[in-house]
Design an enzyme around this catalytic site. Structure first.
Site, PDB file in Angstrom:
ATOM      1  N   LYS A  22       0.843  -1.205   0.000  1.00  0.00           N
ATOM      2  CA  LYS A  22       0.000   0.000   0.000  1.00  0.00           C
ATOM      3  C   LYS A  22       0.876   1.252   0.000  1.00  0.00           C
ATOM      4  CE  LYS A  22      -1.837   1.835   4.021  1.00  0.00           C
ATOM      5  NZ  LYS A  22      -1.573   3.278   4.091  1.00  0.00           N
ATOM      6  N   ASN A  23       1.852   1.285   0.901  1.00  0.00           N
ATOM      7  CA  ASN A  23       2.635   2.512   1.081  1.00  0.00           C
ATOM      8  C   ASN A  23       3.618   2.769  -0.048  1.00  0.00           C
ATOM      9  OD1 ASN A  23       1.233   2.937   3.375  1.00  0.00           O
ATOM     10  ND2 ASN A  23       2.910   2.495   4.801  1.00  0.00           N
ATOM     11  N   CYS A 116      -5.976   8.284   9.183  1.00  0.00           N
ATOM     12  CA  CYS A 116      -6.246   7.668  10.486  1.00  0.00           C
ATOM     13  C   CYS A 116      -5.912   8.630  11.612  1.00  0.00           C
ATOM     14  CB  CYS A 116      -5.383   6.431  10.657  1.00  0.00           C
ATOM     15  SG  CYS A 116      -6.024   4.973   9.854  1.00  0.00           S
ATOM     16  N   ARG A 121      -0.351  14.588  12.950  1.00  0.00           N
ATOM     17  CA  ARG A 121       0.081  14.412  11.562  1.00  0.00           C
ATOM     18  C   ARG A 121       0.071  15.711  10.747  1.00  0.00           C
ATOM     19  NH1 ARG A 121      -1.807   8.591   9.356  1.00  0.00           N
ATOM     20  NH2 ARG A 121       0.242   8.642   8.427  1.00  0.00           N
ATOM     21  N   ASP A 305       3.853   0.975  12.213  1.00  0.00           N
ATOM     22  CA  ASP A 305       2.625   0.345  11.707  1.00  0.00           C
ATOM     23  C   ASP A 305       2.438  -1.063  12.270  1.00  0.00           C
ATOM     24  OD1 ASP A 305       2.071   2.598  10.298  1.00  0.00           O
ATOM     25  OD2 ASP A 305       2.619   1.802   8.336  1.00  0.00           O
ATOM     26  N   ILE A 327       6.912   7.265  17.104  1.00  0.00           N
ATOM     27  CA  ILE A 327       6.618   7.986  15.854  1.00  0.00           C
ATOM     28  C   ILE A 327       5.315   8.787  15.953  1.00  0.00           C
ATOM     29  CG2 ILE A 327       6.375   7.777  13.335  1.00  0.00           C
ATOM     30  CD1 ILE A 327       9.092   6.748  14.349  1.00  0.00           C
ATOM     31  N   ARG A 397      -9.161  -0.086   4.179  1.00  0.00           N
ATOM     32  CA  ARG A 397      -8.307   0.944   3.573  1.00  0.00           C
ATOM     33  C   ARG A 397      -6.951   0.366   3.176  1.00  0.00           C
ATOM     34  NH1 ARG A 397      -7.077   5.793   7.044  1.00  0.00           N
ATOM     35  NH2 ARG A 397      -5.455   5.624   5.496  1.00  0.00           N
TER      36      ARG A 397
HETATM   37  C1  UD1 Z   1       4.070   6.941   6.322  1.00  0.00           C
HETATM   38  C2  UD1 Z   1       3.253   5.698   6.139  1.00  0.00           C
HETATM   39  C3  UD1 Z   1       2.623   5.269   7.440  1.00  0.00           C
HETATM   40  C4  UD1 Z   1       3.694   5.106   8.507  1.00  0.00           C
HETATM   41  C5  UD1 Z   1       4.555   6.351   8.599  1.00  0.00           C
HETATM   42  C6  UD1 Z   1       5.737   6.203   9.529  1.00  0.00           C
HETATM   43  C7  UD1 Z   1       2.497   5.903   3.858  1.00  0.00           C
HETATM   44  C8  UD1 Z   1       1.363   6.069   2.934  1.00  0.00           C
HETATM   45  N1  UD1 Z   1       2.221   5.970   5.155  1.00  0.00           N
HETATM   46  O1  UD1 Z   1       3.189   7.971   6.757  1.00  0.00           O
HETATM   47  O2  UD1 Z   1       1.958   4.023   7.222  1.00  0.00           O
HETATM   48  O3  UD1 Z   1       3.076   4.890   9.753  1.00  0.00           O
HETATM   49  O4  UD1 Z   1       5.082   6.688   7.301  1.00  0.00           O
HETATM   50  O5  UD1 Z   1       6.535   5.139   9.146  1.00  0.00           O
HETATM   51  O6  UD1 Z   1       3.615   5.666   3.449  1.00  0.00           O
HETATM   52  N2  UD1 Z   1       5.440  14.768  10.769  1.00  0.00           N
HETATM   53  C9  UD1 Z   1       5.434  16.102  11.099  1.00  0.00           C
HETATM   54  N3  UD1 Z   1       5.345  17.006  10.083  1.00  0.00           N
HETATM   55  C10 UD1 Z   1       5.270  16.642   8.781  1.00  0.00           C
HETATM   56  C11 UD1 Z   1       5.285  15.263   8.453  1.00  0.00           C
HETATM   57  C12 UD1 Z   1       5.365  14.342   9.474  1.00  0.00           C
HETATM   58  O7  UD1 Z   1       5.497  16.473  12.268  1.00  0.00           O
HETATM   59  O8  UD1 Z   1       5.198  17.510   7.904  1.00  0.00           O
HETATM   60  C13 UD1 Z   1       5.488  13.766  11.866  1.00  0.00           C
HETATM   61  C14 UD1 Z   1       4.211  12.924  11.916  1.00  0.00           C
HETATM   62  O9  UD1 Z   1       3.197  13.576  12.630  1.00  0.00           O
HETATM   63  C15 UD1 Z   1       4.708  11.669  12.591  1.00  0.00           C
HETATM   64  C16 UD1 Z   1       6.138  11.538  12.062  1.00  0.00           C
HETATM   65  O10 UD1 Z   1       6.504  12.828  11.583  1.00  0.00           O
HETATM   66  O11 UD1 Z   1       4.731  11.871  13.976  1.00  0.00           O
HETATM   67  C17 UD1 Z   1       6.287  10.525  10.950  1.00  0.00           C
HETATM   68  O12 UD1 Z   1       5.453  10.862   9.876  1.00  0.00           O
HETATM   69  P1  UD1 Z   1       5.771  10.481   8.375  1.00  0.00           P
HETATM   70  O13 UD1 Z   1       7.042   9.703   8.296  1.00  0.00           O
HETATM   71  O14 UD1 Z   1       5.653  11.706   7.550  1.00  0.00           O
HETATM   72  O15 UD1 Z   1       4.563   9.517   8.052  1.00  0.00           O
HETATM   73  P2  UD1 Z   1       3.652   9.493   6.761  1.00  0.00           P
HETATM   74  O16 UD1 Z   1       4.474   9.739   5.545  1.00  0.00           O
HETATM   75  O17 UD1 Z   1       2.435  10.287   6.987  1.00  0.00           O
END
Ligand code: UD1
Length: 419
Positions: A22-23, A116, A121, A305, A327, A397
């Site tokens: 998915k990711n 979710c 986020r 995850d 995380i 999802r």
């Molecule tokens: C992706 C994965 C998700 C996984 C996550 C962490 C996909 C589609 N989803 O989500 O399944 O759980 O990586 O491995 O690939 N953050 C900020 N500001 C930002 C962006 C992120 O503070 O602009 C924080 C988030 O709130 C979170 C952490 O950074 O606490 C990690 O987020 P991130 O690595 O960006 O996760 P996703 O890309 O959303």
């Protein structure tokens, strides 16, 4: 609204094939809009999130044909650069389309993404990175307008190795004509898959899988290509844990071993016998599992995850386990549901202390998010009696045919329409 009905107590045995990731599919579907030619993607999981991504890229102007797990995308004419708010809200990953649309159209309009409820986020790292590269950003009434006409060469140093921000920068940079470096990049395998896809298309991305990525942007990409999405390491981990929690013996096919090592090591520590052969993994759990401690970390650490899923196995393992979720700050919601099934858990901030009970009891529970929902399936398989999981839209999802796969392994899980 659909529910799962599970009659637990069966040992899972047999063979099952992992679906595509998915990711990985989500950023690669977004990357398909960089191509002025035809993209054929194999192994795209048929799940709600990929459907939303396809709906959005269709709205942008792509022509799409679907045939099982094969998706053909013709993105020769992309004219629309606006992502509708209602689609943005349905999925967190819609934000990575910003980078892809900017690359192709030099403009992008979108709003804050949904997804979710596992933490705040925010998308500040995405927007800050765009600004560093000279992308103009205007926020008005919840809408974000970006313009990349004046993009520059540059170095983006991420405060945290965000997966989505790393992907967004790669996508925006690929058609920028500029040379862009990412420092403290996320190293997840899905980013390597994105790099491999872009490079097959004729782009130039180097270093994915390490902390330092270099993108030499070109002006345009046009090629008819076929690409196969990597296997879903979180689905594989979920099935491995399903074997662990049911004292099962299952072989999962189509696995990339190097992606799942943190999960393999923990399950071995807990008492599973794991054998690896080519692209297959066999997980045998002869006895009740043993407690262990887990800290979630960016890759190559233990994946966040998998936290709800392994915690559910630890809930019925011998001894006390400590989990630290590093995380996402709100990833323990599912534990309130697991408590209804008898789990003995206390939460202190980012730490959960789990005292293993012998077995879960069946109950009526509700999925609170994607992975928390999958965790409840595992608890239901362990419990004796009938467990009803409502709100399974969350699970759909991200898991392709999880009920069918479990039934193939001998588990009793059925879908019921309504609560
Ligand atoms: C992706 C994965 C998700 C996984 C996550 C962490 C996909 C589609 N989803 O989500 O399944 O759980 O990586 O491995 O690939 N953050 C900020 N500001 C930002 C962006 C992120 O503070 O602009 C924080 C988030 O709130 C979170 C952490 O950074 O606490 C990690 O987020 P991130 O690595 O960006 O996760 P996703 O890309 O959303």
């Amino acid at each position: 609204m659909q529910s799962y009905i599970i009659k637990g107590g069966e040992k899972l045995e047999g063979e099952v094939e992992a679906s595509g990731s998915k990711n990985s599919s989500l950023p690669i579907l977004a990357a398909a809009i960089l191509n002025r030619g035809k993209t054929i993607l194999e192994n795209v999981p048929n799940i709600h999130d990929t459907k939303i991504m396809l709906d959005i890229i269709k709205l942008l102007g792509c022509e799409i044909e679907e045939d099982g797990n094969r998706v053909i995308i013709d993105s020769s004419s992309i004219e629309n650069y606006e992502i509708p708010d209602e689609l943005m809200r349905q999925m967190r990953s819609s934000v990575i389309l910003a980078g892809a649309i900017l690359a192709r159209c030099k403009k992008a309009t979108f709003s804050y993404p949904g997804g979710c409820d596992i933490g705040a986020r925010p998308i500040d790292l995405h927007l800050k990175s765009f600004k560093t590269l000279g992308i103009n950003i205007l926020e008005e009434n919840g809408e974000i307008f970006c313009d990349s006409e004046n993009m520059t060469d540059g170095v983006v140093t991420l405060d945290f190795p965000s997966v989505g921000a790393t992907e967004n920068i790669i996508l925006a940079a690929t058609l920028s004509g500029k040379t862009i470096y990412i420092r403290n990049a996320a190293m997840e395998p899905e980013i390597v898959d994105l790099q491999n896809f872009i490079n097959k298309l004729g782009g130039n991305v180097l270093g994915a899988g390490t902390k330092d990525i270099k993108i030499v942007g070109t002006k345009s990409l046009q090629k008819n290509i076929e690409y196969k999405i990597m296997p879903d390491r979180i689905e594989i981990g979920t099935l491995m844990c399903a074997s662990a929690i049911t004292k099962g013996n299952i072989k999962i096919k189509n696995v990339k071993i190097e992606h799942i090592l943190p999960i393999v090591y923990k399950l071995e520590e807990m008492g599973c016998e794991i054998t690896l052969k080519d692209d297959d993994i066999t997980v045998i759990a002869k006895n009740r599992m043993k407690a262990c401690n887990i800290k979630t970390m960016p890759y190559p650490g233990f994946p966040t995850d998998m936290q709800p899923i392994i915690a559910t196995v630890l809930g019925v393992s011998k001894g006390t386990s400590i989990i630290v979720e590093n995380i996402f700050e709100n990833r323990y919601k599912y534990l309130a549901e697991l408590k209804r099934m008898g789990a003995k858990v206390t939460i202190e901030g980012r730490t959960a202390i789990i005292k293993g009970i012998k077995k879960y009891n069946s109950a009526k529970v509700e999925a609170t998010d994607l992975r928390g929902g999958a965790a409840l399936i595992l608890a239901g398989l362990n419990a004796s009696g009938k467990t009803i999981i409502s709100n399974i839209g969350y699970i759909l999802r991200g898991y392709e045919n999880i009920d069918k796969k479990i039934r193939k392994l001998g588990g009793n899980i059925y879908t019921r329409e309504g609560e």
